[in-house]
Scaffold this motif. Structure first.
Motif, PDB file in Angstrom:
ATOM      1  N   VAL A 156      77.074  44.587  55.292  1.00  0.00           N
ATOM      2  CA  VAL A 156      75.968  44.596  54.325  1.00  0.00           C
ATOM      3  C   VAL A 156      76.365  43.837  53.058  1.00  0.00           C
ATOM      4  O   VAL A 156      75.568  43.064  52.506  1.00  0.00           O
ATOM      5  N   VAL A 157      77.588  44.044  52.589  1.00  0.00           N
ATOM      6  CA  VAL A 157      78.058  43.337  51.387  1.00  0.00           C
ATOM      7  C   VAL A 157      78.053  41.830  51.620  1.00  0.00           C
ATOM      8  O   VAL A 157      77.628  41.053  50.752  1.00  0.00           O
ATOM      9  N   LEU A 158      78.526  41.389  52.800  1.00  0.00           N
ATOM     10  CA  LEU A 158      78.514  39.960  53.117  1.00  0.00           C
ATOM     11  C   LEU A 158      77.092  39.412  53.097  1.00  0.00           C
ATOM     12  O   LEU A 158      76.846  38.310  52.584  1.00  0.00           O
ATOM     13  N   ALA A 159      76.141  40.169  53.646  1.00  0.00           N
ATOM     14  CA  ALA A 159      74.750  39.723  53.666  1.00  0.00           C
ATOM     15  C   ALA A 159      74.186  39.628  52.248  1.00  0.00           C
ATOM     16  O   ALA A 159      73.479  38.664  51.915  1.00  0.00           O
ATOM     17  N   VAL A 160      74.496  40.606  51.402  1.00  0.00           N
ATOM     18  CA  VAL A 160      73.989  40.594  50.029  1.00  0.00           C
ATOM     19  C   VAL A 160      74.595  39.440  49.241  1.00  0.00           C
ATOM     20  O   VAL A 160      73.885  38.668  48.572  1.00  0.00           O
ATOM     21  N   VAL A 161      75.914  39.295  49.333  1.00  0.00           N
ATOM     22  CA  VAL A 161      76.600  38.231  48.584  1.00  0.00           C
ATOM     23  C   VAL A 161      76.180  36.861  49.100  1.00  0.00           C
ATOM     24  O   VAL A 161      75.877  35.947  48.310  1.00  0.00           O
ATOM     25  N   GLY A 162      76.157  36.703  50.440  1.00  0.00           N
ATOM     26  CA  GLY A 162      75.773  35.415  51.000  1.00  0.00           C
ATOM     27  C   GLY A 162      74.365  35.015  50.613  1.00  0.00           C
ATOM     28  O   GLY A 162      74.112  33.878  50.197  1.00  0.00           O
ATOM     29  N   GLY A 163      73.416  35.944  50.742  1.00  0.00           N
ATOM     30  CA  GLY A 163      72.043  35.643  50.361  1.00  0.00           C
ATOM     31  C   GLY A 163      71.908  35.350  48.876  1.00  0.00           C
ATOM     32  O   GLY A 163      71.161  34.455  48.469  1.00  0.00           O
ATOM     33  N   SER A 164      72.639  36.102  48.048  1.00  0.00           N
ATOM     34  CA  SER A 164      72.578  35.886  46.599  1.00  0.00           C
ATOM     35  C   SER A 164      73.106  34.504  46.224  1.00  0.00           C
ATOM     36  O   SER A 164      72.514  33.802  45.386  1.00  0.00           O
ATOM     37  N   LEU A 165      74.211  34.089  46.835  1.00  0.00           N
ATOM     38  CA  LEU A 165      74.776  32.770  46.534  1.00  0.00           C
ATOM     39  C   LEU A 165      73.830  31.652  46.967  1.00  0.00           C
ATOM     40  O   LEU A 165      73.638  30.671  46.242  1.00  0.00           O
ATOM     41  N   ILE A 166      73.226  31.808  48.140  1.00  0.00           N
ATOM     42  CA  ILE A 166      72.281  30.788  48.605  1.00  0.00           C
ATOM     43  C   ILE A 166      71.053  30.756  47.700  1.00  0.00           C
ATOM     44  O   ILE A 166      70.517  29.687  47.388  1.00  0.00           O
ATOM     45  N   GLY A 167      70.609  31.936  47.256  1.00  0.00           N
ATOM     46  CA  GLY A 167      69.465  31.975  46.352  1.00  0.00           C
ATOM     47  C   GLY A 167      69.755  31.301  45.024  1.00  0.00           C
ATOM     48  O   GLY A 167      68.916  30.563  44.494  1.00  0.00           O
ATOM     49  N   ARG A 168      70.955  31.528  44.488  1.00  0.00           N
ATOM     50  CA  ARG A 168      71.325  30.917  43.209  1.00  0.00           C
ATOM     51  C   ARG A 168      71.490  29.402  43.328  1.00  0.00           C
ATOM     52  O   ARG A 168      71.333  28.677  42.345  1.00  0.00           O
ATOM     53  N   ALA A 169      71.830  28.929  44.522  1.00  0.00           N
ATOM     54  CA  ALA A 169      72.015  27.485  44.716  1.00  0.00           C
ATOM     55  C   ALA A 169      70.689  26.738  44.704  1.00  0.00           C
ATOM     56  O   ALA A 169      70.677  25.503  44.608  1.00  0.00           O
ATOM     57  N   ARG A 170      69.571  27.458  44.827  1.00  0.00           N
ATOM     58  CA  ARG A 170      68.227  26.876  44.775  1.00  0.00           C
ATOM     59  C   ARG A 170      68.117  25.676  45.735  1.00  0.00           C
ATOM     60  O   ARG A 170      67.888  24.543  45.319  1.00  0.00           O
ATOM     61  N   MET A 171      68.249  25.987  47.015  1.00  0.00           N
ATOM     62  CA  MET A 171      68.252  24.937  48.030  1.00  0.00           C
ATOM     63  C   MET A 171      66.963  24.930  48.856  1.00  0.00           C
ATOM     64  O   MET A 171      66.936  24.492  50.002  1.00  0.00           O
ATOM     65  N   GLU A 172      65.869  25.399  48.241  1.00  0.00           N
ATOM     66  CA  GLU A 172      64.598  25.438  48.958  1.00  0.00           C
ATOM     67  C   GLU A 172      64.160  24.058  49.437  1.00  0.00           C
ATOM     68  O   GLU A 172      63.470  23.929  50.452  1.00  0.00           O
ATOM     69  N   ARG A 173      64.579  23.016  48.712  1.00  0.00           N
ATOM     70  CA  ARG A 173      64.177  21.652  49.103  1.00  0.00           C
ATOM     71  C   ARG A 173      64.788  21.232  50.427  1.00  0.00           C
ATOM     72  O   ARG A 173      64.350  20.236  51.031  1.00  0.00           O
ATOM     73  N   HIS A 174      65.799  21.985  50.893  1.00  0.00           N
ATOM     74  CA  HIS A 174      66.455  21.644  52.153  1.00  0.00           C
ATOM     75  C   HIS A 174      65.873  22.437  53.331  1.00  0.00           C
ATOM     76  O   HIS A 174      66.440  22.412  54.419  1.00  0.00           O
ATOM     77  N   ILE A 175      64.770  23.141  53.110  1.00  0.00           N
ATOM     78  CA  ILE A 175      64.053  23.790  54.207  1.00  0.00           C
ATOM     79  C   ILE A 175      62.963  22.842  54.683  1.00  0.00           C
ATOM     80  O   ILE A 175      62.253  22.234  53.866  1.00  0.00           O
ATOM     81  N   GLU A 176      62.837  22.685  55.978  1.00  0.00           N
ATOM     82  CA  GLU A 176      61.845  21.754  56.527  1.00  0.00           C
ATOM     83  C   GLU A 176      60.439  22.137  56.051  1.00  0.00           C
ATOM     84  O   GLU A 176      60.084  23.323  56.023  1.00  0.00           O
ATOM     85  N   PRO A 177      59.612  21.147  55.667  1.00  0.00           N
ATOM     86  CA  PRO A 177      58.291  21.435  55.087  1.00  0.00           C
ATOM     87  C   PRO A 177      57.386  22.268  55.985  1.00  0.00           C
ATOM     88  O   PRO A 177      56.595  23.083  55.491  1.00  0.00           O
ATOM     89  N   PHE A 178      57.501  22.100  57.313  1.00  0.00           N
ATOM     90  CA  PHE A 178      56.589  22.830  58.194  1.00  0.00           C
ATOM     91  C   PHE A 178      56.772  24.342  58.102  1.00  0.00           C
ATOM     92  O   PHE A 178      55.847  25.108  58.417  1.00  0.00           O
ATOM     93  N   VAL A 179      57.970  24.771  57.663  1.00  0.00           N
ATOM     94  CA  VAL A 179      58.240  26.208  57.571  1.00  0.00           C
ATOM     95  C   VAL A 179      57.296  26.864  56.563  1.00  0.00           C
ATOM     96  O   VAL A 179      56.821  27.985  56.771  1.00  0.00           O
ATOM     97  N   PHE A 180      56.994  26.146  55.480  1.00  0.00           N
ATOM     98  CA  PHE A 180      56.170  26.728  54.426  1.00  0.00           C
ATOM     99  C   PHE A 180      54.690  26.772  54.800  1.00  0.00           C
ATOM    100  O   PHE A 180      53.901  27.428  54.130  1.00  0.00           O
ATOM    101  N   THR A 181      54.329  26.078  55.859  1.00  0.00           N
ATOM    102  CA  THR A 181      52.926  26.061  56.267  1.00  0.00           C
ATOM    103  C   THR A 181      52.687  26.787  57.576  1.00  0.00           C
ATOM    104  O   THR A 181      51.591  26.723  58.136  1.00  0.00           O
ATOM    105  N   SER A 182      53.711  27.497  58.093  1.00  0.00           N
ATOM    106  CA  SER A 182      53.549  28.240  59.333  1.00  0.00           C
ATOM    107  C   SER A 182      52.582  29.395  59.106  1.00  0.00           C
ATOM    108  O   SER A 182      52.551  30.001  58.024  1.00  0.00           O
ATOM    109  N   PRO A 183      51.771  29.725  60.104  1.00  0.00           N
ATOM    110  CA  PRO A 183      50.799  30.815  59.931  1.00  0.00           C
ATOM    111  C   PRO A 183      51.494  32.152  59.736  1.00  0.00           C
ATOM    112  O   PRO A 183      52.532  32.426  60.326  1.00  0.00           O
ATOM    113  N   VAL A 184      50.907  32.976  58.888  1.00  0.00           N
ATOM    114  CA  VAL A 184      51.455  34.298  58.587  1.00  0.00           C
ATOM    115  C   VAL A 184      50.395  35.345  58.864  1.00  0.00           C
ATOM    116  O   VAL A 184      49.230  35.177  58.486  1.00  0.00           O
ATOM    117  N   MET A 185      50.771  36.417  59.533  1.00  0.00           N
ATOM    118  CA  MET A 185      49.829  37.497  59.814  1.00  0.00           C
ATOM    119  C   MET A 185      49.654  38.348  58.569  1.00  0.00           C
ATOM    120  O   MET A 185      50.618  38.857  58.000  1.00  0.00           O
TER     121      MET A 185
END
Length: 334
Positions: A156-185
């Motif tokens: 759990v600690v690894l998941a929290v730390v890993g996610g926090s570091l990725i969030g702080r790096a602000r790497m949203e631009r490296h997610i493929e654009p289609f992901v943001f337009t996928s349908p959501v229920m």
């Protein structure tokens, strides 16, 4: 007599099953337990039966609880939190959701398209395949409760730390654009009754057993070979606790593989029995479950190389550190 110790031996370690298999091997098959063949047959039958019994019972009970947390409800819960609180909640929800590394990728897409922070979704992505409630019980049955609880805690600690570091790096631009337009229920979900929850739990047992049975058999067979046929001197020469490269080597060896935690547990058990450090064995197990090659290939389809490399680097580094930590503190768990 210690009642807790007796229950632990009979219910989790299934000493009665070990004794029954011993009788079968020695008297039914005529194979002495002192020989490598008899010991291997005992290891294979006993571990296979124990894992399938515990797995079926645990998955049924846990899936009944998990029926309260379908993907859409999980998404709504996570959407209420941000920052470190969101990472912690995502990591904890990952421990009670029945998703392997590959099946977690579609959820990652759904969570991201729904607007959840990238760091929060990665905390879930790390925790979901790495830690689940069934693995706690199985770890306790093979090793002991302190090791099981410590494993879940560091996962759990690894998941929290890993996610926090990725969030702080602000790497949203490296997610493929289609992901943001996928349908959501977004529709309301009907609340299942008790019968539907029981049916869901039964179906989960069938589905998970169908997906992991081969890996369990392969893992137990490898464990039996390590335990009884491969010389301890050879194993210690490569992965001995005194070898500084043992943890990174075990982590790298595990990455190309694909197996559920239930298939890697017998291998970890056999490695520890042959003198490999506890942290080295757990590092191998964590690497197989969290960094399997199929899941990395699938993740590459939705994120670009910089973000993928960051994810793999953070998780790999965390697993290696956890391995060294468990090796250094192994005496505290006995």
């Amino acid at each position: 007599m210690n009642p807790f110790g007796w229950l632990n031996d009979q219910l989790l370690r299934m000493q009665w099953l070990s004794d029954l298999v011993r009788t079968l091997v020695e008297q039914g098959m005529g194979l002495p337990m002192s020989g490598r063949v008899g010991a291997s047959v005992h290891f294979f039958i006993y571990d296979t039966a124990k894992i399938f019994i515990l797995l079926s019972l645990l998955i049924f009970g846990i899936s009944y609880v998990q029926s309260h947390f379908p993907p859409e409800r999980t998404r709504r819960i996570l959407g209420r939190f941000s920052g470190v609180r969101g990472n912690v909640l995502a990591a904890l929800l990952g421990t009670v959701t029945p998703f392997c590394s590959c099946s977690s990728i579609p959820l990652f897409i759904g969570f991201t398209s729904a607007g959840l922070p990238t760091g929060v979704t990665f905390s879930f992505l790390i925790s979901s395949p790495l830690v689940d409630l069934a693995s706690v019980i199985l770890l306790a049955s093979i090793f002991n409760w302190p090791i099981a609880i410590a494993y879940v805690t560091v996962g759990v600690v690894l998941a929290v730390v890993g996610g926090s570091l990725i969030g702080r790096a602000r790497m949203e631009r490296h997610i493929e654009p289609f992901v943001f337009t996928s349908p959501v229920m977004n529709g309301d979900e009907s609340v299942p009754d008790v019968r539907e929850r029981l049916r869901f739990a039964r179906d989960q047992v069938r589905d998970i057993v169908r997906r992991v049975w081969l890996y369990i058999l392969i893992g137990v067979a490898i464990g039996a070979a390590i335990h009884n046929w491969i010389p301890a001197s050879l194993i210690n020469g490569l992965l001995g606790q005194d070898k500084p490269w043992s943890v990174p080597l075990a982590t790298l060896v595990g990455m190309p593989m694909y197996a559920d935690i239930f298939g890697t547990l017998p291998i970890a058990e056999a490695l520890v029995a042959r003198g490999v450090g506890l942290g080295t064995a757990l590092a191998f197990m964590m690497s197989v479950t969290a960094l399997s090659l199929p899941s990395i290939v699938m993740l590459k389809r939705v994120v670009r190389t910089p973000l993928l490399a960051t994810f793999v680097g953070i998780v790999t580094g965390g697993i290696v550190l956890i391995g060294y930590l468990f090796n250094a503190l192994a005496g505290a768990f006995t």
